[in-house]
Design a protein around this motif. Structure first.
Motif, PDB file in Angstrom:
ATOM      1  N   VAL A 157       2.538   6.409  -2.369  1.00  0.00           N
ATOM      2  CA  VAL A 157       3.426   6.991  -2.694  1.00  0.00           C
ATOM      3  C   VAL A 157       3.692   7.301  -4.425  1.00  0.00           C
ATOM      4  O   VAL A 157       4.396   8.464  -5.002  1.00  0.00           O
ATOM      5  CB  VAL A 157       5.470   6.652  -2.169  1.00  0.00           C
ATOM      6  CG1 VAL A 157       6.339   7.459  -2.425  1.00  0.00           C
ATOM      7  CG2 VAL A 157       4.969   6.061  -0.799  1.00  0.00           C
ATOM      8  N   GLN A 158       4.195   6.432  -5.316  1.00  0.00           N
ATOM      9  CA  GLN A 158       4.237   5.781  -6.238  1.00  0.00           C
ATOM     10  C   GLN A 158       3.307   6.620  -7.054  1.00  0.00           C
ATOM     11  O   GLN A 158       3.757   7.362  -8.159  1.00  0.00           O
ATOM     12  CB  GLN A 158       4.675   4.708  -7.053  1.00  0.00           C
ATOM     13  CG  GLN A 158       5.640   4.444  -6.409  1.00  0.00           C
ATOM     14  CD  GLN A 158       6.014   2.587  -6.709  1.00  0.00           C
ATOM     15  OE1 GLN A 158       5.747   2.195  -7.312  1.00  0.00           O
ATOM     16  NE2 GLN A 158       7.322   2.385  -6.542  1.00  0.00           N
ATOM     17  N   ALA A 159       1.719   6.830  -6.814  1.00  0.00           N
ATOM     18  CA  ALA A 159       0.995   7.334  -7.161  1.00  0.00           C
ATOM     19  C   ALA A 159       0.823   9.024  -7.527  1.00  0.00           C
ATOM     20  O   ALA A 159       0.375   9.398  -8.164  1.00  0.00           O
ATOM     21  CB  ALA A 159      -0.391   7.116  -6.876  1.00  0.00           C
ATOM     22  N   ALA A 160       1.693   9.610  -6.301  1.00  0.00           N
ATOM     23  CA  ALA A 160       2.252  10.936  -6.482  1.00  0.00           C
ATOM     24  C   ALA A 160       3.016  11.535  -6.623  1.00  0.00           C
ATOM     25  O   ALA A 160       2.906  12.669  -7.301  1.00  0.00           O
ATOM     26  CB  ALA A 160       1.892  11.044  -4.912  1.00  0.00           C
ATOM     27  N   PHE A 161       4.260  10.349  -6.499  1.00  0.00           N
ATOM     28  CA  PHE A 161       5.631  10.698  -7.352  1.00  0.00           C
ATOM     29  C   PHE A 161       6.465   9.746  -8.358  1.00  0.00           C
ATOM     30  O   PHE A 161       7.157  10.371  -8.718  1.00  0.00           O
ATOM     31  CB  PHE A 161       6.107  11.051  -5.960  1.00  0.00           C
ATOM     32  CG  PHE A 161       5.625  11.810  -4.571  1.00  0.00           C
ATOM     33  CD1 PHE A 161       6.148  13.312  -4.613  1.00  0.00           C
ATOM     34  CD2 PHE A 161       5.270  11.064  -3.946  1.00  0.00           C
ATOM     35  CE1 PHE A 161       5.269  13.812  -3.820  1.00  0.00           C
ATOM     36  CE2 PHE A 161       4.914  11.900  -2.869  1.00  0.00           C
ATOM     37  CZ  PHE A 161       5.469  13.615  -2.712  1.00  0.00           C
ATOM     38  N   GLY A 162       5.691   8.829  -8.802  1.00  0.00           N
ATOM     39  CA  GLY A 162       6.385   8.487 -10.289  1.00  0.00           C
ATOM     40  C   GLY A 162       6.626   7.352  -9.583  1.00  0.00           C
ATOM     41  O   GLY A 162       7.451   6.779  -8.080  1.00  0.00           O
ATOM     42  N   THR A 163       6.704   5.962 -10.723  1.00  0.00           N
ATOM     43  CA  THR A 163       6.853   4.902  -9.991  1.00  0.00           C
ATOM     44  C   THR A 163       8.887   4.789  -9.447  1.00  0.00           C
ATOM     45  O   THR A 163       9.332   3.263  -9.620  1.00  0.00           O
ATOM     46  CB  THR A 163       7.212   3.762 -11.496  1.00  0.00           C
ATOM     47  OG1 THR A 163       7.936   4.926 -12.630  1.00  0.00           O
ATOM     48  CG2 THR A 163       5.731   4.424 -11.125  1.00  0.00           C
ATOM     49  N   ASP A 164       9.448   5.601 -10.098  1.00  0.00           N
ATOM     50  CA  ASP A 164      10.555   6.088  -9.542  1.00  0.00           C
ATOM     51  C   ASP A 164      11.735   5.959  -8.254  1.00  0.00           C
ATOM     52  O   ASP A 164      12.119   6.019  -7.526  1.00  0.00           O
ATOM     53  CB  ASP A 164      11.872   7.237 -10.287  1.00  0.00           C
ATOM     54  CG  ASP A 164      11.801   6.464 -11.538  1.00  0.00           C
ATOM     55  OD1 ASP A 164      11.694   5.922 -12.481  1.00  0.00           O
ATOM     56  OD2 ASP A 164      12.084   7.766 -12.712  1.00  0.00           O
ATOM     57  N   ALA A 165       9.612   6.347  -7.466  1.00  0.00           N
ATOM     58  CA  ALA A 165      10.234   7.419  -6.262  1.00  0.00           C
ATOM     59  C   ALA A 165      10.827   6.089  -4.966  1.00  0.00           C
ATOM     60  O   ALA A 165      10.502   4.790  -5.079  1.00  0.00           O
ATOM     61  CB  ALA A 165       8.936   7.730  -5.588  1.00  0.00           C
ATOM     62  N   GLU A 166      11.515   6.066  -4.242  1.00  0.00           N
ATOM     63  CA  GLU A 166      12.252   5.084  -3.362  1.00  0.00           C
ATOM     64  C   GLU A 166      11.221   4.859  -1.700  1.00  0.00           C
ATOM     65  O   GLU A 166      10.805   6.068  -1.516  1.00  0.00           O
ATOM     66  CB  GLU A 166      13.606   5.401  -2.690  1.00  0.00           C
ATOM     67  CG  GLU A 166      14.226   4.392  -1.362  1.00  0.00           C
ATOM     68  CD  GLU A 166      13.490   2.876  -2.179  1.00  0.00           C
ATOM     69  OE1 GLU A 166      13.269   1.900  -1.132  1.00  0.00           O
ATOM     70  OE2 GLU A 166      13.977   2.915  -3.466  1.00  0.00           O
ATOM     71  N   THR A 167      10.506   3.349  -1.932  1.00  0.00           N
ATOM     72  CA  THR A 167       9.548   3.867  -1.068  1.00  0.00           C
ATOM     73  C   THR A 167       9.714   2.514  -0.140  1.00  0.00           C
ATOM     74  O   THR A 167       8.753   2.022   1.425  1.00  0.00           O
ATOM     75  CB  THR A 167       8.196   3.201  -2.145  1.00  0.00           C
ATOM     76  OG1 THR A 167       8.560   1.704  -1.922  1.00  0.00           O
ATOM     77  CG2 THR A 167       8.006   4.208  -3.023  1.00  0.00           C
TER      78      THR A 167
ATOM     79  N   LYS B 193       0.882  -0.882  -0.254  1.00  0.00           N
ATOM     80  CA  LYS B 193      -0.247  -0.139   0.043  1.00  0.00           C
ATOM     81  C   LYS B 193       0.738   1.197  -0.219  1.00  0.00           C
ATOM     82  O   LYS B 193       0.428   2.213  -0.641  1.00  0.00           O
ATOM     83  CB  LYS B 193      -0.518  -0.273   1.172  1.00  0.00           C
ATOM     84  CG  LYS B 193      -1.988   1.043   0.976  1.00  0.00           C
ATOM     85  CD  LYS B 193      -2.792   0.971   2.319  1.00  0.00           C
ATOM     86  CE  LYS B 193      -4.091   0.044   2.466  1.00  0.00           C
ATOM     87  NZ  LYS B 193      -5.106  -0.410   2.817  1.00  0.00           N
ATOM     88  N   VAL B 194       1.290   0.737   0.563  1.00  0.00           N
ATOM     89  CA  VAL B 194       2.746   2.400   0.322  1.00  0.00           C
ATOM     90  C   VAL B 194       3.447   2.440  -0.621  1.00  0.00           C
ATOM     91  O   VAL B 194       3.183   3.511  -1.320  1.00  0.00           O
ATOM     92  CB  VAL B 194       3.996   2.057   1.558  1.00  0.00           C
ATOM     93  CG1 VAL B 194       5.347   3.572   1.312  1.00  0.00           C
ATOM     94  CG2 VAL B 194       3.573   2.266   3.053  1.00  0.00           C
ATOM     95  N   ASP B 195       4.109   1.640  -1.479  1.00  0.00           N
ATOM     96  CA  ASP B 195       4.284   1.677  -2.859  1.00  0.00           C
ATOM     97  C   ASP B 195       3.628   2.306  -3.643  1.00  0.00           C
ATOM     98  O   ASP B 195       3.620   3.266  -4.586  1.00  0.00           O
ATOM     99  CB  ASP B 195       4.935   0.340  -3.293  1.00  0.00           C
ATOM    100  CG  ASP B 195       5.931  -0.061  -2.804  1.00  0.00           C
ATOM    101  OD1 ASP B 195       6.447   0.769  -1.216  1.00  0.00           O
ATOM    102  OD2 ASP B 195       6.007  -1.720  -2.853  1.00  0.00           O
ATOM    103  N   ARG B 196       2.057   1.451  -3.772  1.00  0.00           N
ATOM    104  CA  ARG B 196       1.069   2.432  -4.477  1.00  0.00           C
ATOM    105  C   ARG B 196       0.940   3.942  -4.415  1.00  0.00           C
ATOM    106  O   ARG B 196       0.741   4.429  -5.216  1.00  0.00           O
ATOM    107  CB  ARG B 196      -0.447   1.040  -3.802  1.00  0.00           C
ATOM    108  CG  ARG B 196      -1.544   1.479  -5.608  1.00  0.00           C
ATOM    109  CD  ARG B 196      -2.336   0.719  -5.329  1.00  0.00           C
ATOM    110  NE  ARG B 196      -2.972   0.105  -3.843  1.00  0.00           N
ATOM    111  CZ  ARG B 196      -2.713  -1.249  -3.277  1.00  0.00           C
ATOM    112  NH1 ARG B 196      -2.629  -2.203  -3.578  1.00  0.00           N
ATOM    113  NH2 ARG B 196      -2.866  -0.895  -2.166  1.00  0.00           N
TER     114      ARG B 196
END
Length: 129
Positions: free
Chosen positions: A74-84, A69-72
């Motif tokens: 954070v990446q929805a807000a900052f893109g798939t390159d964001a470290e999660t 859920k954190v990955d989904r």
């Protein structure tokens, strides 16, 4: 704590109600936002910080959010390159806001503060409604 009752909110969350003895004090606000004129003392802030430190160190099997859920989110807000990647997980208060805090700060000792701060959780596959 006098009693606990848990129930499912659909397929996405479990709710928990805890019946406790009355803690003296008045809610800091009738809503989740701070009201004009609210001015907690330094001792009040220290009490809150200590209760949250105790809560963070309290082991629990209850989970509110997982790595997926954190990955989904954070990446929805900052893109798939964001470290999660989460380096450390802690127990947290699941509904911390001004209407759930008292003034003056209660004189909590030991783990009472951790017990009094509820944690919001999703349903478990083995849980029943």
């Amino acid at each position: 704590m006098l009693d606990v009752h848990e129930w499912a909110e659909g397929e996405w969350r479990r709710q928990r109600a805890e019946v406790m003895t009355l803690v003296p004090g008045t809610p800091c606000s009738p809503t989740d936002t701070a009201q004009p004129g609210l001015d907690p003392s330094e001792d009040w802030w220290q009490g809150l910080n200590e209760a949250l430190r105790v809560l963070a160190a309290t082991p629990t099997e209850r989970v509110s959010i997982d790595q997926i859920k954190v990955d989904r989110r954070v990446q929805a807000a900052f893109g798939t390159d964001a470290e999660t990647g989460i380096q450390r997980w802690e127990t947290v208060h699941g509904d911390l806001h001004w209407a759930n805090l008292l003034t003056p700060w209660p004189s909590w000792t030991g783990n009472y503060g951790a017990v009094a701060l509820p944690v919001r959780t999703p349903p478990r596959s083995t849980a029943t409604a």
